[in-house]
Design a protein around this motif. Structure first.
Motif, PDB file in Angstrom:
ATOM      1  N   GLN A 144      -9.235  -9.101   4.580  1.00 52.24           N
ATOM      2  CA  GLN A 144      -9.437  -7.993   5.520  1.00 52.24           C
ATOM      3  C   GLN A 144      -8.149  -7.621   6.258  1.00 52.24           C
ATOM      4  O   GLN A 144      -8.035  -6.513   6.805  1.00 52.24           O
ATOM      5  N   ASP A 189       0.860  -1.180   0.000  1.00 53.52           N
ATOM      6  CA  ASP A 189       0.000   0.000   0.000  1.00 53.52           C
ATOM      7  C   ASP A 189       0.897   1.231   0.000  1.00 53.52           C
ATOM      8  O   ASP A 189       2.124   1.122   0.111  1.00 53.52           O
ATOM      9  N   ASP A 204      -4.953  -3.441  -2.896  1.00 52.41           N
ATOM     10  CA  ASP A 204      -6.241  -2.812  -3.158  1.00 52.41           C
ATOM     11  C   ASP A 204      -6.484  -2.720  -4.660  1.00 52.41           C
ATOM     12  O   ASP A 204      -5.614  -3.004  -5.487  1.00 52.41           O
ATOM     13  N   TRP A 255      -6.024  -4.248   5.690  1.00 56.66           N
ATOM     14  CA  TRP A 255      -6.199  -2.977   6.395  1.00 56.66           C
ATOM     15  C   TRP A 255      -5.167  -2.784   7.499  1.00 56.66           C
ATOM     16  O   TRP A 255      -5.063  -1.685   8.073  1.00 56.66           O
ATOM     17  N   GLU A 268      -2.957   0.256   7.102  1.00 56.09           N
ATOM     18  CA  GLU A 268      -3.370   1.560   7.628  1.00 56.09           C
ATOM     19  C   GLU A 268      -2.907   1.741   9.064  1.00 56.09           C
ATOM     20  O   GLU A 268      -2.544   2.850   9.484  1.00 56.09           O
TER      21      GLU A 268
END
Length: 261
Positions: free
Chosen positions: A176, A2, A80, A179, A182
């Motif tokens: 999931q 990411d 993503d 995430w 983040e």
């Protein structure tokens, strides 16, 4: 994998080197120049395994394209929807890693063969392959997440084609974990650097040095947390990053040299 951006000191040198994004409200620019960062993150430990830095004019897909160097067999790479493209997909699969990436809402995934768990085999093509002569076979998984007052549709594609070994329900649950990236960015930019704080160096070399220093400190803290969790038989997620950071800061202040660089 990411990406995120760092605000850096407002100086002519930094603006020339890194650029200054628009603010989304008109022709004005952001208050600060920005450095874009793409990372490969291990979700179980929050360790940043590799990173690429560039100015904000460079897209995340370009930066992520340099990260396959740190991938290999036995890894599962989560990403993503903005990263889904055949060249990037092939760059990562060439390393031997498996992939589980989200699909953009407007991407059509034709059903080539329906599988017993509701997933299906399909094909994706590069935008340059207009005749569809060089497809990549993928397995598609569709599911819904019920949030607060709304339902969100998800579609994933993966290199894991065997529905018996890798059931769709398990892949949906596993995705999931993406995430966690983040949470890593929050550790770096909110807790470690400080919330809404721009990096202070007024020179591009100094900015890059500061970012790499933050990444190295974060890696050292996370290594410490993993070792601490292992000695107590805990999952690394059960150890508090903020408490570890405070302890490291106290040890550096009170007993210089006790926390190795």
């Amino acid at each position: 994998m990411d990406g995120t951006c760092w605000d850096v000191a407002d100086s002519p040198a930094n603006e020339a080197a890194f650029g200054r994004p628009g603010n989304g409200r008109g022709p004005d620019k952001s208050c600060f120049p920005q450095v874009r960062m793409a990372c490969l993150i291990e979700v179980g430990t929050h360790l940043v395994l590799d990173a690429e830095l560039a100015g904000c004019r460079t897209g995340e897909v370009t930066l992520v394209g340099r990260l396959p160097r740190s991938c290999g067999p036995g890894q599962l790479v989560l990403a993503d929807r903005e990263f889904l493209g055949v060249p990037l997909w092939r760059a990562f699969t060439a390393t031997g890693a498996d992939l589980l990436w989200r699909v953009p809402a407007n991407r059509i995934l034709a059903v080539d063969r329906q599988l017993r768990d509701g997933s299906w085999l399909s094909r994706i093509h590069a935008t340059t392959d207009r005749a569809h002569r060089d497809p990549v076979t993928v397995r598609a998984v569709a599911y819904q997440l019920h949030g607060t007052g709304r339902v969100e549709d998800y579609r994933l594609v993966t290199t894991l084609l065997d529905a018996r070994r890798y059931p769709a329900r398990q892949l949906a649950a596993l995705y999931q974990e993406r995430w966690e990236a983040e949470a890593v960015f929050a550790e770096l930019k909110t807790h470690q650097r400080g919330a809404r704080v721009a990096l202070t160096s007024k020179t591009p070399d100094g900015v890059l040095q500061q970012i790499w220093a933050h990444l190295l400190v974060h890696h050292a803290l996370r290594e410490l947390m993993v070792r601490t969790a292992a000695t107590r038989g805990l999952d690394a997620d059960r150890v508090s990053f903020t408490e570890t950071l405070r302890s490291a800061r106290r040890s550096v202040t009170l007993t210089p040299g006790s926390f190795p660089p």
